[in-house]
Design a protein around this motif. Structure first.
Motif, PDB file in Angstrom:
ATOM      1  N   SER A   5     -22.765  -5.541  30.210  1.00  8.92           N
ATOM      2  CA  SER A   5     -23.375  -6.846  29.955  1.00  8.92           C
ATOM      3  C   SER A   5     -24.846  -6.715  29.561  1.00  8.92           C
ATOM      4  O   SER A   5     -25.322  -7.387  28.636  1.00  8.92           O
ATOM      5  CB  SER A   5     -23.241  -7.736  31.192  1.00  8.92           C
ATOM      6  N   GLN A  59     -25.045 -13.935  26.346  1.00  5.27           N
ATOM      7  CA  GLN A  59     -24.702 -14.204  27.740  1.00  5.27           C
ATOM      8  C   GLN A  59     -23.252 -14.650  27.895  1.00  5.27           C
ATOM      9  O   GLN A  59     -22.744 -14.710  29.014  1.00  5.27           O
ATOM     10  CB  GLN A  59     -25.629 -15.294  28.286  1.00  5.27           C
ATOM     11  N   PRO A  64     -19.836 -11.287  26.431  1.00  2.00           N
ATOM     12  CA  PRO A  64     -19.276 -10.241  27.302  1.00  2.00           C
ATOM     13  C   PRO A  64     -18.301 -10.769  28.346  1.00  2.00           C
ATOM     14  O   PRO A  64     -17.583  -9.977  28.961  1.00  2.00           O
ATOM     15  CB  PRO A  64     -20.525  -9.650  28.000  1.00  2.00           C
TER      16      PRO A  64
END
Length: 271
Positions: free
Chosen positions: A92, A187, A190
């Motif tokens: 991430s 944001q 992922p």
């Protein structure tokens, strides 16, 4: 004398200016580490979330028949903790790094210098990968101490699984960044991989407790072979065939991610 000294000085000067791939990547990694430290949200998600989520795994394990699956609380929580670290600290975090650096034209400027494409991506990923490695080791030591785990029965499997996971998550991050338009969307993009991995790769629910058909499908997920190898390193009940199958699955996903990066990765902002 001066005629012979001039080429010698030029040669020494040229030799001094010569850089190596390692030195270039190290310099880029240092710069990236400074930039990464300024992003408080990424630092929080990378450093603190993986330390909190294993407690939820421990709470949920109370309702599972772990003994029937040949597991203990420790052999459930420890691989899950490593998986959380790989997902949050490496995968991430790197999606955001690649996308933001691309949108800020950093990647484009880097390509005009000595750095090769693989060095740019590798140097940018190095701080997150090393952070994920250190965090995974700390989590493994902490879980082993708190959950009274003995030493791993097959430590080589755990090491191979962790290293494969670091490389795989970095490659998947670059592939995901290829299809991510902005830093804000980084944001969100992922999340599918993260949710699928947490639900189906054995982080919360061991595959041995799932129906056979569903377990067979989950074995093909990207993070499943990593969790399988790390868990097998502690339990020691992973056969050579199963270990090779897990390694092959992880390598296949890594190759697929690298192909996607070579084919679709963008070095300039997506408009």
């Amino acid at each position: 004398m001066s005629a012979t000294d001039t080429p010698a000085r030029a040669k020494r000067s040229a030799g001094t200016a010569t850089t190596t791939p390692i030195s270039r990547m190290t310099a880029l990694a240092r710069a990236e580490l400074i930039l990464l430290g300024r992003n408080k949200g990424t630092v929080f998600a990378s450093l603190f979330v993986p330390f909190v989520l294993p407690f939820s795994v421990r709470a949920g394990a109370e309702e599972m028949d772990l003994a029937g699956a040949g597991l203990t609380l420790g052999t459930l929580v420890l691989p899950a903790a490593v998986g959380f670290s790989l997902l949050f600290a490496v995968y991430s975090a790197l999606v955001g790094v690649f996308v933001v650096r691309r949108e800020e034209l950093v990647l484009k400027r880097l390509r005009t210098g000595e750095l090769r494409d693989v060095e740019i991506l590798g140097g940018s990923a190095l701080p997150a990968v090393l952070g994920g490695l250190v965090q995974s080791l700390l989590l493994a030591v902490g879980c082993a101490a708190l959950l009274d785990l003995s030493a791993p029965s097959a430590p080589h499997l755990a090491v191979v699984g962790l290293l494969l996971g670091l490389v795989l998550c970095a490659a998947l991050a670059a592939a995901t960044a290829s299809f991510t338009r902005t830093g804000e969307s980084a944001q969100v993009t992922p999340l599918p991989v993260m949710f699928v991995s947490m639900a189906g790769s054995g982080l919360f629910f061991p595959l041995d407790l799932l129906p056979d058909t569903l377990a067979s499908v989950c074995e093909l997920l990207p993070l499943t072979p990593v969790i399988t190898l790390v868990r097998g390193g502690w339990t020691g009940d992973l056969s050579a065939y199963e270990a090779l199958g897990a390694v092959a699955t992880a390598v296949a996903w890594t190759v697929l991610a690298v192909f996607a990066v070579r084919r679709w990765f963008r070095w300039e902002p997506r408009h």
